[in-house]
Design a protein around this motif. Structure first.
Motif, PDB file in Angstrom:
ATOM      1  N   LEU A 169       0.805  -1.168   0.073  1.00  0.00           N
ATOM      2  CA  LEU A 169      -0.085  -0.036   0.096  1.00  0.00           C
ATOM      3  C   LEU A 169       0.860   1.126   0.039  1.00  0.00           C
ATOM      4  N   GLY A 170       1.772   1.350   1.038  1.00  0.00           N
ATOM      5  CA  GLY A 170       2.839   2.216   0.904  1.00  0.00           C
ATOM      6  C   GLY A 170       3.439   2.580  -0.268  1.00  0.00           C
ATOM      7  N   GLY A 171       3.771   1.473  -0.966  1.00  0.00           N
ATOM      8  CA  GLY A 171       4.477   1.659  -2.319  1.00  0.00           C
ATOM      9  C   GLY A 171       3.720   2.234  -3.457  1.00  0.00           C
ATOM     10  N   ALA A 172       2.545   1.611  -3.435  1.00  0.00           N
ATOM     11  CA  ALA A 172       1.439   2.200  -4.373  1.00  0.00           C
ATOM     12  C   ALA A 172       1.312   3.566  -4.158  1.00  0.00           C
ATOM     13  N   ALA A 173       0.872   3.909  -2.767  1.00  0.00           N
ATOM     14  CA  ALA A 173       0.823   5.275  -2.499  1.00  0.00           C
ATOM     15  C   ALA A 173       1.849   6.353  -3.034  1.00  0.00           C
ATOM     16  N   LEU A 174       3.136   5.835  -2.757  1.00  0.00           N
ATOM     17  CA  LEU A 174       4.330   6.307  -3.194  1.00  0.00           C
ATOM     18  C   LEU A 174       4.259   6.678  -4.962  1.00  0.00           C
ATOM     19  N   VAL A 175       4.089   5.547  -5.685  1.00  0.00           N
ATOM     20  CA  VAL A 175       4.037   5.472  -7.165  1.00  0.00           C
ATOM     21  C   VAL A 175       2.966   6.730  -7.359  1.00  0.00           C
ATOM     22  N   ILE A 176       1.625   6.543  -6.804  1.00  0.00           N
ATOM     23  CA  ILE A 176       0.922   7.446  -7.069  1.00  0.00           C
ATOM     24  C   ILE A 176       1.086   8.961  -6.866  1.00  0.00           C
ATOM     25  N   ALA A 177       1.817   9.089  -5.740  1.00  0.00           N
ATOM     26  CA  ALA A 177       2.232  10.449  -5.284  1.00  0.00           C
ATOM     27  C   ALA A 177       3.164  11.180  -6.227  1.00  0.00           C
ATOM     28  N   ALA A 178       4.101  10.072  -6.779  1.00  0.00           N
ATOM     29  CA  ALA A 178       5.276  10.480  -7.642  1.00  0.00           C
ATOM     30  C   ALA A 178       4.532  10.890  -9.076  1.00  0.00           C
ATOM     31  N   LEU A 179       3.489  10.192  -9.422  1.00  0.00           N
ATOM     32  CA  LEU A 179       2.878  10.389 -10.597  1.00  0.00           C
ATOM     33  C   LEU A 179       2.191  11.699 -10.798  1.00  0.00           C
ATOM     34  N   VAL A 180       1.415  11.888  -9.439  1.00  0.00           N
ATOM     35  CA  VAL A 180       0.663  13.380  -9.331  1.00  0.00           C
ATOM     36  C   VAL A 180       1.604  14.410  -9.230  1.00  0.00           C
ATOM     37  N   LEU A 181       2.788  14.097  -8.857  1.00  0.00           N
ATOM     38  CA  LEU A 181       3.695  15.369  -8.438  1.00  0.00           C
ATOM     39  C   LEU A 181       4.338  15.377 -10.012  1.00  0.00           C
ATOM     40  N   VAL A 182       4.812  14.619 -10.589  1.00  0.00           N
ATOM     41  CA  VAL A 182       5.116  14.823 -12.205  1.00  0.00           C
ATOM     42  C   VAL A 182       4.091  15.647 -13.067  1.00  0.00           C
ATOM     43  N   ARG A 183       2.959  15.156 -12.769  1.00  0.00           N
ATOM     44  CA  ARG A 183       1.921  15.691 -13.795  1.00  0.00           C
ATOM     45  C   ARG A 183       1.711  17.209 -13.231  1.00  0.00           C
ATOM     46  N   LEU A 184       2.199  17.558 -11.911  1.00  0.00           N
ATOM     47  CA  LEU A 184       1.953  18.855 -11.569  1.00  0.00           C
ATOM     48  C   LEU A 184       3.087  19.472 -11.987  1.00  0.00           C
TER      49      LEU A 184
END
Lengths: 643, 99
Positions: free
Chosen positions: A628-643
């Motif tokens: 879960l943590g890993g998935a959260a990190l990946v999503i957070a990274a994706l979101v950050l890159v998008r922004l």
């Protein structure tokens, strides 16, 4: 009044030579015969036990016969035309660097060849008797022949590389013969010591050969010695010092003298042939042969004189304190070779006399060593002179022959040493008063310790052990000793008669008349007086007074001399201990620092993996949390890159 | 009704499912929570399908249902076996497969 005819001739020696023809094509046979003997005796092994020693004697005698015929043929030639070379094969051929395997016989090689084969043959015959009780006599003769072959190669070489082969060959033979009774630990250790110390000197020779190649582009005598005057002073001095180091190793000169005394562990004929008459004089041969280099390098010459002077006095002092008859003689050998080295360092006024003394010393020292062997033979291999005494009563011939050698080394006219040693002292005084006085003091100490030696052995009262039954040695041993004793008596007079030795050697080593500031006769009588007073002192101390069977403590100097003037102690303190510390440090460095770095990295990674492994704990829910943590990190990274 | 509300509901359901998986020890309950997460996803897919006006999300929702059905078959079989051998369905006790 000058008794020398060569005074006006050029001082430096000549090195040009003709290609051998006629009887001179037999040069190679001189070496081949003893080499064949060694091969037969060592390769065929036990099958030759019954008759092997006679093969050894025969090969050596054959070599001597050829040497004599060559000598007679050489006398037919005129003075400057007596050098011959023989091309055997092209040994090394690399681009412009050519090393032929050439032999060369000239006046200098000739006297050495006669000495080596002549004295060598006599000692072979002596050994037949001396070693008759040894079950390994055949191996002994194999080594002895090997030595003769190597020594002949050394003096017959026409370039420094072939000389080096002979140089190493005699070192090997010396090692094998010192350790002949290798089951005795002292003999095995002494052999190893001789080998190691000789290696130090051999490094000097190899450095000299390399320097010659760099300086002259050649290692042949003609290429090096012929061009020596053109080379720079620095190169010549370096080559000279490297050659001196080589000579120090082989000739047991200070600071590489320590092996010779221990080398007396070998059988006595070996001590006589290798460690008195021939091999140890190879250093003197090397310096005399390289005279063109030393003549042009005064610094190296001075070093040679200093080394010779130090060894001359050191050897004599050691000879005064030793109770072991062979070690006393070994100290004397060191001292006498010191004389020769010193004379060789004097330049053209000394080379001839260095070789002259070398020849007479070869005779009288061999006589005395073989005499000592005869004494040991009669005394159950006892070497302690404190248990001898009064042997003149039972060993008449040994006593007479030994006294011939004794009077020769003292320099009593008309014995051989008188002529040769006197000439060296004269040349030394012609060089400088200081050097002259050193040789004079050396002569005085020599007279003292030799008198002590003969007094303790042959004179005085018998101090024999109870089980000793001294008897004269068999004829097989005494005939060679007698011949050598006769040579010790007459060789000096014969060789210097009409300046024969000077005229003979002058074309090779050069000669200049030593010029004294005072009358020669004063020096001769003065030397004789000093020697006689010193000998009388020795006689009073050791023949008239009783000799204690257990050595008294003695003065500090006596104790120092008994310990070889702390030569071994210095070597241990300066080289051995620091060497051991260095190796210990290196071992520590290797195991702690080098291995430590390697093992440390491995241990670090291993430890980290061990920790990391703990995260795989078998709890499904913790895996789920990680996911879960890993998935959260990946999503957070994706979101950050998008922004 | 604003389709975004379905997405909020989907996120809430997913979070409840995820927390359930993390905090419960009983394998059956964890399984139900996983189903809850899957269905929250389905709801999100269908909502996106509605928002975007195409059928891609709905098709994927069907796939998810098929996968979930297959998973239930395998998963329940494993849980049954574990329960039979250990007389317990606690996932914390089935921790032998480790370092």
């Amino acid at each position: 009044m000058s008794p020398f005819s060569g005074a006006l001739a050029p001082a430096a020696g000549e090195i040009s030579a003709r290609t051998a023809s006629g009887s001179f094509t037999q040069i190679w046979l001189l070496i081949a015969l003893p080499l064949l003997g060694a091969a037969i005796l060592l390769l065929l092994g036990r099958r030759t036990n019954a008759w092997g020693h006679w093969v050894g004697v025969l090969m050596s005698a054959g070599s001597f016969a050829i040497a004599v015929s060559l000598f007679l043929a050489m006398r037919q030639e005129s003075g400057g035309n007596r050098a011959f070379t023989q091309h055997l094969l092209q040994w090394i051929s690399v681009g412009t660097f050519q090393v032929p395997f050439d032999l060369r016989i000239d006046q200098l090689s000739m006297v050495f060849v006669l000495l080596i084969t002549g004295v060598g043959t006599l000692i072979h015959i002596y050994s037949v008797g001396y070693m008759s009780h040894d079950h390994d006599r055949r191996r002994f003769f194999g080594y002895l022949n090997l030595f003769v072959a190597a020594m002949l190669l050394l003096v017959l070489a026409d370039n420094y590389l072939v000389l080096y082969v002979g140089w190493e060959g005699v070192g090997l033979a010396s090692y094998l013969l010192i350790g002949f009774w290798f089951y005795k630990e002292t003999a095995a250790v002494a052999a190893k010591k001789a080998f190691v110390v000789n290696r130090v000197g051999d490094v000097g020779l190899s450095v000299a050969v390399m320097l010659m190649f760099v300086t002259f582009g050649s290692v042949t005598f003609e290429g090096v010695l012929g061009n020596a005057p053109k080379a720079s002073q620095t190169s010549l001095t370096l080559i000279g010092l490297a050659l001196l180091l080589a000579a120090c190793g082989k000739s047991a000169q200070f600071p590489l003298q320590s092996w010779l005394l221990d080398a007396m562990e070998g059988p006595t004929p070996v001590s006589a042939l290798i460690h008195a008459a021939t091999m140890v004089t190879a250093g003197v041969y090397l310096i005399a042969r390289s005279n063109a280099i030393f003549n042009a390098a005064p610094t190296a010459q001075t070093a040679v004189i200093v080394i010779g002077a130090i060894t001359l006095i050191m050897g004599a002092i050691i000879g005064c304190a030793k109770d072991d008859i062979k070690k006393a003689l070994a100290g004397s050998t060191m001292s006498q070779i010191g004389y020769m080295v010193l004379a060789a360092g004097l330049g053209p006024i000394g080379y001839v006399f260095a070789i002259f003394h070398l020849l007479t010393h070869g005779f009288f020292k061999a006589t005395m060593f073989l005499g000592a062997g005869s004494v040991m033979h009669g005394m159950n291999d006892q070497v302690n002179m404190r248990r001898f005494g009064a042997l003149r009563t039972v060993m008449v011939l040994t006593t007479i022959t030994f006294f011939a050698g004794y009077l020769a080394i003292l320099g009593i006219p008309p014995f051989a040493g008188f002529y040769s040693k006197d000439k060296i002292i004269e040349s030394a005084f012609a060089h400088s008063t200081l050097v002259g006085l050193v040789t004079l003091v050396g002569a005085a100490i020599t007279a003292f310790y030799m008198t002590r030696l003969v007094a303790m052995t042959f004179l005085g009262k018998a101090r024999w052990p109870d089980d000793a039954h001294p008897h004269e040695s068999p004829a097989m041993m005494m005939i060679p000793v007698s011949i050598l004793a006769v040579l010790s008596t007459v060789s000096g007079f014969l060789l210097l008669n009409n300046n024969w030795i000077v005229n003979w050697l002058e074309p090779v080593v050069g000669f200049e008349e030593p010029v004294l500031g005072f009358n020669v006769n004063i020096l001769q009588y003065g030397t004789l007086a000093v020697v006689l007073v010193s000998a009388a002192l020795g006689y009073v101390l050791y023949a008239r007074r009783p000799v204690p069977e257990v050595a008294p403590v003695g003065s500090l100097l006596t104790q120092a001399a008994r310990a070889d003037l702390y030569g071994d102690a210095v070597n241990e303190a300066v080289f051995m201990r620091p060497g051991q510390y260095l190796t210990r440090f290196l071992v520590w460095f290797d195991s702690r620092v080098v291995d430590g770095a390697v093992n440390g990295t491995a241990a670090l990674l291993g430890g980290l993996s061990g920790r990391a492994r703990r995260t795989q704990n078998g709890f499904t829910r913790s895996y789920a949390l990680t996911m879960l943590g890993g998935a959260a990190l990946v999503i957070a990274a994706l979101v950050l890159v998008r922004l | 009704m604003n389709p975004a509300n379905y997405l909020y509901l989907s996120a809430i359901l997913f979070s409840i499912g995820a927390v359930g998986v993390l905090v419960r020890r009983n394998a059956i309950v964890m399984f139900m929570c996983v189903e809850l997460m899957l269905n929250a996803c389905n709801l999100a897919f269908v909502s996106f399908s509605r928002i975007n006006g195409n059928l891609d999300g709905q098709v994927i929702a069907f796939f998810v249902m098929v996968v979930a059905a297959a998973e239930v078959v395998v998963g329940l079989a494993i849980i049954m076996t574990i329960f039979r051998t250990r007389r317990s369905a606690s996932v914390d006790e089935a921790n032998l497969l480790k370092y």
